[in-house]
Design a protein around this motif. Structure first.
Motif, PDB file in Angstrom:
ATOM      1  N   GLY A   1       8.502   9.790  -8.905  1.00 41.47           N
ATOM      2  CA  GLY A   1       8.531   9.413  -7.497  1.00 41.47           C
ATOM      3  C   GLY A   1       8.385   7.931  -7.242  1.00 41.47           C
ATOM      4  N   VAL A   2       8.777   7.109  -8.202  1.00 32.99           N
ATOM      5  CA  VAL A   2       8.710   5.652  -8.047  1.00 32.99           C
ATOM      6  C   VAL A   2       9.667   5.208  -6.937  1.00 32.99           C
ATOM      7  CG1 VAL A   2       9.420   3.500  -9.202  1.00 32.99           C
ATOM      8  CG2 VAL A   2       7.897   5.126 -10.370  1.00 32.99           C
ATOM      9  N   ASP A   3       9.262   4.174  -6.204  1.00 31.99           N
ATOM     10  CA  ASP A   3      10.090   3.618  -5.137  1.00 31.99           C
ATOM     11  C   ASP A   3      10.928   2.432  -5.611  1.00 31.99           C
ATOM     12  OD1 ASP A   3       8.950   5.274  -2.930  1.00 31.99           O
ATOM     13  OD2 ASP A   3       7.123   4.186  -3.466  1.00 31.99           O
ATOM     14  N   VAL A   4      10.310   1.524  -6.372  1.00 35.18           N
ATOM     15  CA  VAL A   4      10.965   0.275  -6.779  1.00 35.18           C
ATOM     16  C   VAL A   4      10.828   0.103  -8.288  1.00 35.18           C
ATOM     17  CG1 VAL A   4      10.989  -2.252  -6.534  1.00 35.18           C
ATOM     18  CG2 VAL A   4      10.490  -0.798  -4.548  1.00 35.18           C
ATOM     19  N   ILE A   5      11.919  -0.220  -8.952  1.00 36.75           N
ATOM     20  CA  ILE A   5      11.901  -0.586 -10.367  1.00 36.75           C
ATOM     21  C   ILE A   5      12.072  -2.097 -10.460  1.00 36.75           C
ATOM     22  CG2 ILE A   5      13.165  -0.491 -12.558  1.00 36.75           C
ATOM     23  CD1 ILE A   5      13.934   2.387 -11.871  1.00 36.75           C
ATOM     24  N   SER A   6      11.191  -2.750 -11.212  1.00 33.65           N
ATOM     25  CA  SER A   6      11.317  -4.182 -11.484  1.00 33.65           C
ATOM     26  C   SER A   6      11.592  -4.341 -12.969  1.00 33.65           C
ATOM     27  CB  SER A   6      10.040  -4.925 -11.099  1.00 33.65           C
ATOM     28  OG  SER A   6      10.135  -6.302 -11.407  1.00 33.65           O
ATOM     29  N   SER A   7      12.767  -4.858 -13.310  1.00 28.99           N
ATOM     30  CA  SER A   7      13.188  -4.972 -14.701  1.00 28.99           C
ATOM     31  C   SER A   7      13.642  -6.387 -15.011  1.00 28.99           C
ATOM     32  CB  SER A   7      14.327  -3.989 -14.996  1.00 28.99           C
ATOM     33  OG  SER A   7      14.893  -4.232 -16.269  1.00 28.99           O
ATOM     34  N   SER A   8      12.848  -7.106 -15.794  1.00 29.94           N
ATOM     35  CA  SER A   8      13.205  -8.464 -16.211  1.00 29.94           C
ATOM     36  C   SER A   8      13.785  -8.430 -17.614  1.00 29.94           C
ATOM     37  CB  SER A   8      11.976  -9.372 -16.141  1.00 29.94           C
ATOM     38  OG  SER A   8      11.567  -9.550 -14.803  1.00 29.94           O
ATOM     39  N   LEU A   9      14.816  -7.634 -17.792  1.00 34.06           N
ATOM     40  CA  LEU A   9      15.463  -7.430 -19.084  1.00 34.06           C
ATOM     41  C   LEU A   9      16.967  -7.539 -18.902  1.00 34.06           C
ATOM     42  CD1 LEU A   9      13.405  -4.278 -20.128  1.00 34.06           C
ATOM     43  CD2 LEU A   9      13.037  -6.623 -20.940  1.00 34.06           C
ATOM     44  N   GLY A  10      17.665  -7.884 -19.977  1.00 36.02           N
ATOM     45  CA  GLY A  10      19.117  -7.974 -19.890  1.00 36.02           C
ATOM     46  C   GLY A  10      19.755  -7.885 -21.258  1.00 36.02           C
TER      47      GLY A  10
ATOM     48  N   ASP B   1       0.837  -1.200   0.000  1.00 35.91           N
ATOM     49  CA  ASP B   1       0.000   0.000   0.000  1.00 35.91           C
ATOM     50  C   ASP B   1       0.873   1.252   0.000  1.00 35.91           C
ATOM     51  OD1 ASP B   1      -2.935  -1.170   1.267  1.00 35.91           O
ATOM     52  OD2 ASP B   1      -1.099  -2.294   1.707  1.00 35.91           O
ATOM     53  N   GLY B   2       0.586   2.163  -0.922  1.00 35.53           N
ATOM     54  CA  GLY B   2       1.303   3.430  -0.971  1.00 35.53           C
ATOM     55  C   GLY B   2       2.654   3.370  -1.637  1.00 35.53           C
ATOM     56  N   MET B   3       3.136   2.193  -1.971  1.00 42.42           N
ATOM     57  CA  MET B   3       4.430   2.053  -2.650  1.00 42.42           C
ATOM     58  C   MET B   3       4.213   2.085  -4.159  1.00 42.42           C
ATOM     59  SD  MET B   3       6.386   1.876  -0.035  1.00 42.42           S
ATOM     60  CE  MET B   3       7.962   1.530  -0.838  1.00 42.42           C
ATOM     61  N   HIS B   4       5.109   2.771  -4.866  1.00 38.78           N
ATOM     62  CA  HIS B   4       5.024   2.868  -6.325  1.00 38.78           C
ATOM     63  C   HIS B   4       6.088   1.978  -6.962  1.00 38.78           C
ATOM     64  CE1 HIS B   4       2.380   6.581  -7.102  1.00 38.78           C
ATOM     65  NE2 HIS B   4       2.215   6.231  -5.820  1.00 38.78           N
ATOM     66  N   ILE B   5       5.642   1.099  -7.848  1.00 39.40           N
ATOM     67  CA  ILE B   5       6.529   0.162  -8.535  1.00 39.40           C
ATOM     68  C   ILE B   5       6.445   0.410 -10.031  1.00 39.40           C
ATOM     69  CG2 ILE B   5       7.088  -2.257  -8.964  1.00 39.40           C
ATOM     70  CD1 ILE B   5       5.704  -2.953  -6.331  1.00 39.40           C
ATOM     71  N   ALA B   6       7.592   0.591 -10.686  1.00 36.71           N
ATOM     72  CA  ALA B   6       7.646   0.706 -12.142  1.00 36.71           C
ATOM     73  C   ALA B   6       8.115  -0.622 -12.710  1.00 36.71           C
ATOM     74  CB  ALA B   6       8.592   1.820 -12.568  1.00 36.71           C
ATOM     75  N   VAL B   7       7.381  -1.147 -13.679  1.00 34.33           N
ATOM     76  CA  VAL B   7       7.732  -2.405 -14.329  1.00 34.33           C
ATOM     77  C   VAL B   7       8.190  -2.086 -15.751  1.00 34.33           C
ATOM     78  CG1 VAL B   7       6.946  -4.696 -15.017  1.00 34.33           C
ATOM     79  CG2 VAL B   7       6.039  -3.640 -12.932  1.00 34.33           C
ATOM     80  N   PHE B   8       9.449  -2.425 -16.056  1.00 40.40           N
ATOM     81  CA  PHE B   8      10.002  -2.215 -17.388  1.00 40.40           C
ATOM     82  C   PHE B   8       9.955  -3.546 -18.124  1.00 40.40           C
ATOM     83  CE2 PHE B   8      13.247   1.237 -15.848  1.00 40.40           C
ATOM     84  CZ  PHE B   8      12.191   2.008 -15.382  1.00 40.40           C
ATOM     85  N   ASP B   9       9.349  -3.568 -19.303  1.00 39.69           N
ATOM     86  CA  ASP B   9       9.252  -4.843 -20.009  1.00 39.69           C
ATOM     87  C   ASP B   9       8.926  -4.639 -21.485  1.00 39.69           C
ATOM     88  OD1 ASP B   9       8.767  -7.835 -20.364  1.00 39.69           O
ATOM     89  OD2 ASP B   9       9.010  -7.703 -18.194  1.00 39.69           O
ATOM     90  N   ALA B  10       8.441  -5.714 -22.131  1.00 32.19           N
ATOM     91  CA  ALA B  10       8.240  -5.726 -23.579  1.00 32.19           C
ATOM     92  C   ALA B  10       6.789  -5.563 -23.996  1.00 32.19           C
ATOM     93  CB  ALA B  10       8.793  -7.040 -24.159  1.00 32.19           C
TER      94      ALA B  10
END
Length: 564
Positions: free
Chosen positions: A286-295, A183-192
């Motif tokens: 103002g994102v808190d967490v970035i989740s990136s399943s890329l390489g 709750d209240g946390m901002h997550i950015a998801v980078f993907d395809a």
């Protein structure tokens, strides 16, 4: 060679670089390409570090302020006058987006126009980012892993469905029971791509509760994200899924920013530039967490591929971008890579970045998945950082069905959701303290290696290390309700948050800090408060073990802590 990230995406679906850009030959004249144009400076910019609200959101400024992170000249946008000079040239160059951190712009134009751009006095140099123009292919249908591959991952808790094993392994179920669901946390998801996300029943709470903050498509330069490849849909579901009795992800109450940065139809450094642009967007939002399943390791010819020596934390554009993202107070969670049984063998960019979490894959028993990439980084740092379930992990397809797939691509979002919940539970921690807390309490913390890093983290273990006098049980229930607690513990600068039992509330308090010999080294008076938590600043203490004593009249409570 098969392009690295495209291979990751296909691998996941079927089983469940600025350094290299320098001095690259220009594209054939008349063909429109994207180029990264570096400016010489930011002289004369109308922006100022004293007025960050002109280019950062209030949430972004608050995130930095909370962590004591200053706004620096590198955070300033590129000089708009320099951008105007490019846009005023003949040949109709189009500035797709700019980079604050790299003081650069991604420009779409032909080679003749590029030559005019590089001749500008304000331009330092330029590099071509993409070499081919391919028609977008249809999204392949995901293929399910056979039931035998699940190895004991059948659900044992009805409400979580097939996600139960991957959630419980890292303590996410206990985290939820303790009231922390992102709750209240901002997550950015980078993907395809994220096809079906707006229709999948298990993801509808994101829309019903207005927790979709933004969508950005850096590949097509628009905001449409419910298209392209379903790899992003799979990864998002591991975090955001929230349908009791069917599937629950690790941070089902978080707020999301969906960013398409990857084009699986080809592999060129433009995708790393997209990653950079997305990271800067995440910072400004103002994102808190970035989740990136890329390489990134291998590019299509004629772009130059990386070598293992380039996985040194300072070469690849995505790696450098991830490091900048970490420096401005975000926790970057990146898949380590699926090269463990391939000739490459090692982690991929940006997993080699410093100060981020690079995620290895294990099965439901905590055994390393054979495909999970190895460390160390080329400069000898322990990599991966942590591990989560990525062998027979449960994710959702665009049609809403659950299936099991393999890949560090899935281990990454599983862990990213727990990271968000852990930070929610410990809001005074900095991003780097969050990483340190999880790393220092993970399963291999005493003896880390370059296959699983510091091992599998667990929310309860990490939380209890910070709250030794008010721990959680294995099911997330709080213990010792009448005890004094404080966090972070260990602490680094004398700033502490006290968790007050009811016996110490609503009355003036006396605080004393005693060293190991019993001598009083700090003391102060605290005003009466009905709050359960109160922040105190003790000043810089010498390294060592201390006892914090808080009293109100005859009532006294103590808690031990360590100053690092």
């Amino acid at each position: 060679m098969v392009p690295s990230t495209r291979n990751w995406v296909i691998f996941a679906l079927l089983t469940g670089a600025l350094q290299v850009l320098a001095d690259a030959p220009a594209a054939a004249q008349g063909t429109i390409r994207r180029h990264l144009v570096y400016f010489r400076d930011k002289a004369g910019t109308p922006y100022s570090v004293a007025q960050p609200q002109a280019f950062l959101s209030a949430r972004a400024i608050a995130r930095r302020t909370k962590q004591g992170i200053a706004v620096l000249p590198r955070d300033l946008p590129v000089n708009p006058a320099y951008v105007a000079q490019i846009q005023g040239l003949t040949g109709s160059p189009r500035v797709v987006y700019t980079s604050r951190w790299f003081n650069a712009a991604v420009v779409s134009c032909d080679s003749a126009t590029l030559a005019r751009i590089t001749a500008l006095p304000v331009v330092r140099n330029a590099a071509t980012l993409n070499r081919s123009q391919q028609v977008m292919k249809a999204t392949p249908a995901p293929v399910q892993v056979s039931p035998a591959a699940a190895r004991g991952t059948l659900a044992t808790r009805a409400q979580y469905g097939p996600a139960y094993r991957q959630d419980v392994q890292i303590g996410a179920t206990a985290m939820h029971d303790a009231g922390f669901r992102g709750d209240g946390m901002h997550i950015a998801v980078f993907d395809a791509g994220f096809p079906g996300v707006n229709q999948i029943p298990a993801l509808q709470p994101v829309y019903q509760e207005n927790r979709l903050a933004a969508t950005r498509n850096f590949v097509d330069d628009n905001k449409s994200v419910y298209l392209r490849n379903s790899h992003g849909t799979n990864c998002l579901s591991a975090i955001a899924g929230n349908q009791a009795g069917f599937y629950i992800g690790t941070a089902p109450k978080a707020t999301f920013h969906l960013c398409i940065t990857e084009d699986i139809n080809s592999e060129h450094p433009i995708e790393e530039a997209n990653w950079l642009a997305a990271a800067e967007y995440a910072d400004s939002a103002g994102v808190d967490v970035i989740s990136s399943s890329l390489g990134y390791t291998t590019f299509d010819a004629p772009s130059t591929s990386y070598t293992y020596a380039d996985m040194n934390g300072r070469t690849a554009i995505s790696t450098r971008a991830a490091t900048f993202a970490a420096r401005v107070g975000m926790v970057v969670v990146s898949a380590a890579g699926n090269e463990g049984v391939n000739p490459w063998h090692y982690i991929s960019a940006p997993a080699d970045a410093d100060s981020i979490i690079s995620v290895a894959a294990v099965d439901s028993f905590g055994i390393r998945a054979s495909f999970s990439s190895y460390g160390p980084s080329a400069d000898g740092r322990i990599k991966p950082t942590l591990a989560a379930m990525g062998l027979a992990a449960a994710v959702l397809a665009p049609n809403g069905a659950a299936f099991r797939g393999n890949g560090t691509s899935y281990a990454c979002p599983v862990l990213a959701g727990m990271v968000a919940g852990f930070w929610q539970a410990n809001p005074t921690l900095t991003a780097q303290q969050v990483i340190a807390a999880l790393r220092s309490t993970a399963s291999l913390a005493a003896n880390p290696n370059n296959s699983l890093g510091y091992g599998i983290p667990n929310f309860v273990t990490a939380y209890n290390a910070l709250h030794p006098t008010a721990p959680l049980s294995a099911t997330g229930q709080r213990g010792a309700p009448d005890a004094l607690a404080l966090f972070p513990n260990p602490t680094g600068d004398g700033a502490l948050t006290l968790v007050l039992p009811e016996a110490l509330r609503d009355q003036p308090l006396r605080l004393r800090v005693l060293d190991a010999r019993g001598a009083v080294v700090a003391q102060q008076q605290l005003g009466a408060t009905s709050a359960s938590e109160v922040a105190v600043q003790l000043g810089r203490l010498a390294k060592g073990a201390y006892t914090c004593e808080v009293s109100a009249g005859a009532t006294r409570r103590t808690v031990k802590f360590v100053q690092q």
